[in-house]
Write a protein that holds these residues in place. Structure first.
Motif, PDB file in Angstrom:
ATOM      1  N   LYS A  21       0.831  -1.207   0.000  1.00 29.19           N
ATOM      2  CA  LYS A  21       0.000   0.000   0.000  1.00 29.19           C
ATOM      3  C   LYS A  21       0.867   1.259   0.000  1.00 29.19           C
ATOM      4  N   TYR A 148      -9.277  10.762   2.581  1.00 28.39           N
ATOM      5  CA  TYR A 148      -8.402   9.849   3.329  1.00 28.39           C
ATOM      6  C   TYR A 148      -8.428  10.211   4.818  1.00 28.39           C
ATOM      7  N   ASN A 168      -1.695   3.111   7.985  1.00 29.17           N
ATOM      8  CA  ASN A 168      -2.553   4.113   7.346  1.00 29.17           C
ATOM      9  C   ASN A 168      -2.300   5.510   7.882  1.00 29.17           C
ATOM     10  N   SER A 172      -1.290   8.494   5.460  1.00 34.44           N
ATOM     11  CA  SER A 172      -2.097   9.710   5.349  1.00 34.44           C
ATOM     12  C   SER A 172      -1.279  10.942   5.736  1.00 34.44           C
TER      13      SER A 172
END
Length: 194
Positions: A21, A148, A168, A172
């Motif tokens: 990711k 996001y 994440n 972000s």
């Protein structure tokens, strides 16, 4: 004739690894950089051809630049709070960052109004067109950043943002700082080339 090979006790080297990711996000960032590099190059080349509209940078862009810098500070606060498992601070800092992001977008619309009032339009002279393209494309990317952040805010209310689950939050934060840095680059470029 046989040669004896001696195994050497050497530490195993870990290959460079990145979460898929995160790798995809960095590819996206590189793509965005290339797009804006192409547009700024086209701006310089077209400006050199002459017949270029000279205009004043809208005053609102100074304010939106300050807003994006402050939002970067609040985003970093959210990241550091997540690392320390201070979830209430994470929620507050993410909320503030989103509000500042929305204020930035509102400010960009106000700047477009100032451009129209000054007689600078999207159609007509390319000198005016480029500022709309730069700011509009950046706003589009900022909207994705806000979405996001909304995802991260919802995740923080579900207790999915904490020191043991930072992927994440890290992504972000990196993306938001990138958007801020990209805007500062565009703003300076516009100040020097309008």
């Amino acid at each position: 004739m046989t040669e004896d090979y001696k195994l050497v006790d050497a530490p195993l080297q870990q290959p460079l690894a990145m979460h898929p990711k995160k790798f995809a996000m960095w590819l996206f960032i590189v793509t965005v950089v290339m797009i804006f590099a192409a547009f700024t190059s086209a701006h310089i080349v077209r400006q050199a051809d002459g017949d270029w509209l000279i205009y004043d940078i809208p005053q609102m862009l100074w304010y939106t630049s300050a807003i994006i810098l402050v939002s970067s500070v609040t985003m970093q606060w959210a990241y550091l709070a997540a690392k320390k498992d201070k979830l209430e601070q994470v929620k507050l800092a993410l909320s503030l960052t989103m509000i500042l992001g929305i204020a930035f977008i509102y400010g960009q619309f106000q700047a477009w109004g100032q451009l129209v009032d000054a007689g600078v339009f999207f159609v007509g002279n390319p000198g005016g067109s480029f500022i709309y393209v730069f700011t509009g494309l950046h706003v589009l990317h900022l909207v994705s950043g806000i979405l996001y952040l909304l995802y991260m805010l919802i995740a923080s209310f579900k207790y999915k943002v904490h020191s043991k689950n930072m992927l994440n939050m890290d992504m972000s934060t990196t993306f938001w700082h990138f958007l801020g840095g990209l805007w500062i680059y565009l703003f300076i470029f516009l100040l020097l080339n309008h």
